[in-house]
Design an enzyme around this catalytic site. Structure first.
Site, PDB file in Angstrom:
ATOM      1  CD  GLU A 139      -2.581   1.004   2.784  1.00 35.15           C
ATOM      2  OE1 GLU A 139      -2.240   0.168   3.653  1.00 35.15           O
ATOM      3  OE2 GLU A 139      -3.567   1.731   2.884  1.00 35.15           O
ATOM      4  CG  ASN A 153      -9.331  -1.480   3.454  1.00 28.59           C
ATOM      5  OD1 ASN A 153      -8.918  -2.635   3.551  1.00 28.59           O
ATOM      6  ND2 ASN A 153      -8.932  -0.504   4.257  1.00 28.59           N
ATOM      7  CD  GLU A 154      -9.021  -2.085   8.088  1.00 28.62           C
ATOM      8  OE1 GLU A 154      -8.873  -0.955   8.567  1.00 28.62           O
ATOM      9  OE2 GLU A 154      -8.233  -3.029   8.326  1.00 28.62           O
ATOM     10  CE1 TYR A 163      -2.012  -5.228  10.136  1.00 29.41           C
ATOM     11  CE2 TYR A 163      -4.320  -4.582  10.108  1.00 29.41           C
ATOM     12  CZ  TYR A 163      -3.095  -4.704   9.462  1.00 29.41           C
ATOM     13  OH  TYR A 163      -2.957  -4.318   8.164  1.00 29.41           O
ATOM     14  CD  GLU A 206      -5.281  -4.397   5.635  1.00 28.19           C
ATOM     15  OE1 GLU A 206      -4.977  -3.883   6.729  1.00 28.19           O
ATOM     16  OE2 GLU A 206      -5.870  -3.779   4.737  1.00 28.19           O
ATOM     17  CD  GLN A 249       0.875  -2.142   4.131  1.00 30.96           C
ATOM     18  OE1 GLN A 249       1.582  -1.601   3.304  1.00 30.96           O
ATOM     19  NE2 GLN A 249      -0.212  -1.538   4.608  1.00 30.96           N
TER      20      GLN A 249
END
Ligand code: AHR
Length: 517
Positions: free
Chosen positions: A25, A173-174, A254, A321, A369
């Site tokens: 990204e 996204n999100e 995460y 992610e 990432q």
């Protein structure tokens, strides 16, 4: 002593190679400096793409690379990134403290070139927040239209006569946070429009093996209550009236390490080591929960009325992610830059094994990432390209792609019949006439002995051992010491009384290969 019994007769699913995928990204120095240096750079490059980074990624054979975000996708307008580079507009990126100008030199053609060099399939995330349905339609036309149209001819004039045939399309996204702070119902409405408006290109042509996947924005894996609501209510809303095409749901998780400000990416106590190791396992429960919610949601879809039978509803779970997120990265420049120690390497291995173990539930996963941001595999500093120990883990684990997961259990005095022994984690798979066994010793300071047995009387012969460990658990690779931690050949397991004895260093990841005789 930990005794592990592997049953080669019990195969429990195939490990999709896409579980080893990537995410990049425009955030911090992931794209600019990390992947793109420009043609004029003194750093060696392939038409602007940083050669060392691209070569390192290519060696990993990444199955999928997801781009342009992440949050950045929500403000990204694809037309800014095409045409002559010097004429591209300069925009501004405020995501996660990046605070930098974007000259848009890395656009769709440059991304596709990176995919070509590395052999990856592209996953594009469309802009659902500041974009529009029309903008998405045009992007799909531009990328995938084979027939001559204004947009496909523009792509040709920009250097790509052949369509890119992008298969994976993320719709938002999100959307529960940066992607619009939407409710699940609002998002379901948006999803209906975007999914239905997506051009088909070759994907409904029965002669073409190509199919385009619409990927919905899945839940925030770190919010136990909200994530259940999100998935349940999204499906409930879709269950009312006809369903648009939905192929996958993109969960994000995460492994946050933010509670203790003293604990940073490179400095931690023993307590900090175990905190990060233990918290990465939450993802396994989240995967099971979200998979079950998706099945529950699909089963609530009403039967189609009328003559034409509806296709059996199906929606894969993907994790777009994942990775360790240390609080110290919020203060770092470039934004979200983190070092990777053995703590990150061990959790990277444990997380990949969570995906492997749950290969029947999760179909793809992208590390967040790949370069210079969070749980990176590659870090760059000036003209140096550094491979973190996470890189080695991905390399060591390549053997499991397309292999069949094997049933196993661990017996140890303290943890009788439990799936794990104290700080020892195991995964095994079989491919062709090879069995591969991952042994992770997550004990920070203690070497541990492991006794491996094969239950079905098959004869196996040890072939090789790959191991990674460091003198200190907080060691990492830097510009000064780029190869401080590297995967190396380990000591072969010793044959003993119908099994094999292996000694695993503290804080180590080991992949043992056996040939089935
Ligand atoms: O990976 C960093 C950011 O984390 C992504 O942009 C966003 O999707 C997530 O919140």
């Amino acid at each position: 002593m930990n005794r592990i019994v592997i049953d080669c007769n019990k195969k429990e699913g195939v490990i999709s190679p896409e579980l080893h995928s990537h995410f990049i990204e425009f955030l911090g120095s992931c794209i600019y400096d990390g992947i793109w240096v420009g043609e004029e750079s003194e750093i060696e490059n392939y038409g602007g793409i940083r050669k060392d980074a691209a070569d390192a990624l290519a060696a990993l054979e990444p199955p999928i690379i997801r781009w342009p975000g992440g949050c950045y996708a929500d403000t990204y307008h694809w037309r800014n990134g095409i045409g002559e580079r010097s004429k591209r507009p300069v925009t501004y990126n405020e995501n996660f403290g990046t605070f930098e100008r974007d000259n848009n030199h890395f656009g769709i053609h440059e991304f596709m070139e990176l995919c070509r060099i590395t052999g990856a399939k592209p996953w594009l995330n469309i802009n659902l927040l500041s974009g529009s349905v029309g903008e998405m339609r045009d992007w799909v036309e531009y990328c995938n239209r084979r027939e001559e149209t204004e947009l496909s001819l523009l792509r040709k004039r920009n250097g790509s006569p052949e369509p890119f045939m992008v298969e994976y399309w993320g719709i938002g996204n999100e959307c529960w946070a940066g992607g619009g702070n939407m409710t699940a119902e609002m998002y379901a409405e948006e999803f209906r429009k975007y999914s239905s408006a997506m051009p088909l290109c070759d994907s409904r042509n029965p002669d073409s093996s190509f199919s385009m996947k619409r990927i919905a924005s899945g839940a925030d894996g770190n919010k136990p209550k909200e994530r259940v609501e999100w998935t349940r209510r999204f499906f409930k809303a879709l269950g009312q009236f006809r369903q648009p095409q939905l192929d996958a749901m993109d969960l994000h998780f995460y492994n946050w390490n933010v509670e203790n400000p003293e604990d940073t990416d490179i400095s931690f106590s023993e307590e900090g080591w175990y905190k990060v190791i233990e918290s990465c396992f939450e993802l396994e429960d989240v995967i099971k929960e979200q998979y079950a919610l998706i099945q529950e949601g699909l089963s609530g879809f009403p039967e189609a009325e009328g003559f034409f039978p509806a296709a059996e509803p199906k929606c894969d779970l993907v994790v777009g992610e994942w990775g360790n997120w240390h609080g110290s990265s919020f203060k770092s420049r470039p934004a979200l830059y983190q070092q990777c120690t053995m703590r990150d390497a061990v959790t990277t291995a444990l997380t990949l094994d969570i995906f492997h173990r749950n290969c029947n539930l999760v179909k793809a996963a992208c590390v967040a990432q790949s370069v210079n941001v969070l749980n990176s595999l590659i870090l760059t500093e000036g003209n140096q390209t550094i491979l973190t120990p996470n890189y080695d883990i991905f390399m060591m684990y390549k053997v499991h792609r397309g292999a069949e997961k094997l049933s196993l259990h661990i017996e140890n005095a303290a943890f009788e019949n439990a799936g794990t022994a104290e700080n020892i984690y195991v995964f095994a798979s079989e491919k062709g006439n090879h069995v591969f066994v991952n042994l992770i010793n997550a004990d920070m300071t203690k070497e541990q002995e492991i006794f491996l047995e094969f239950a079905d009387g098959k004869k196996l012969c040890p072939e090789s051992v790959q191991t990674i460990w460091a003198e200190k658990a907080s060691d990492y690779n830097s510009a000064q010491e780029p190869d401080k931690i590297r995967c190396r050949q380990g000591v072969m397991p010793a044959g003993r009384e119908g099994g094999f004895l292996y000694s695993a260093k503290p804080a180590s990841v080991n992949v043992l290969s056996f040939i089935v005789m």
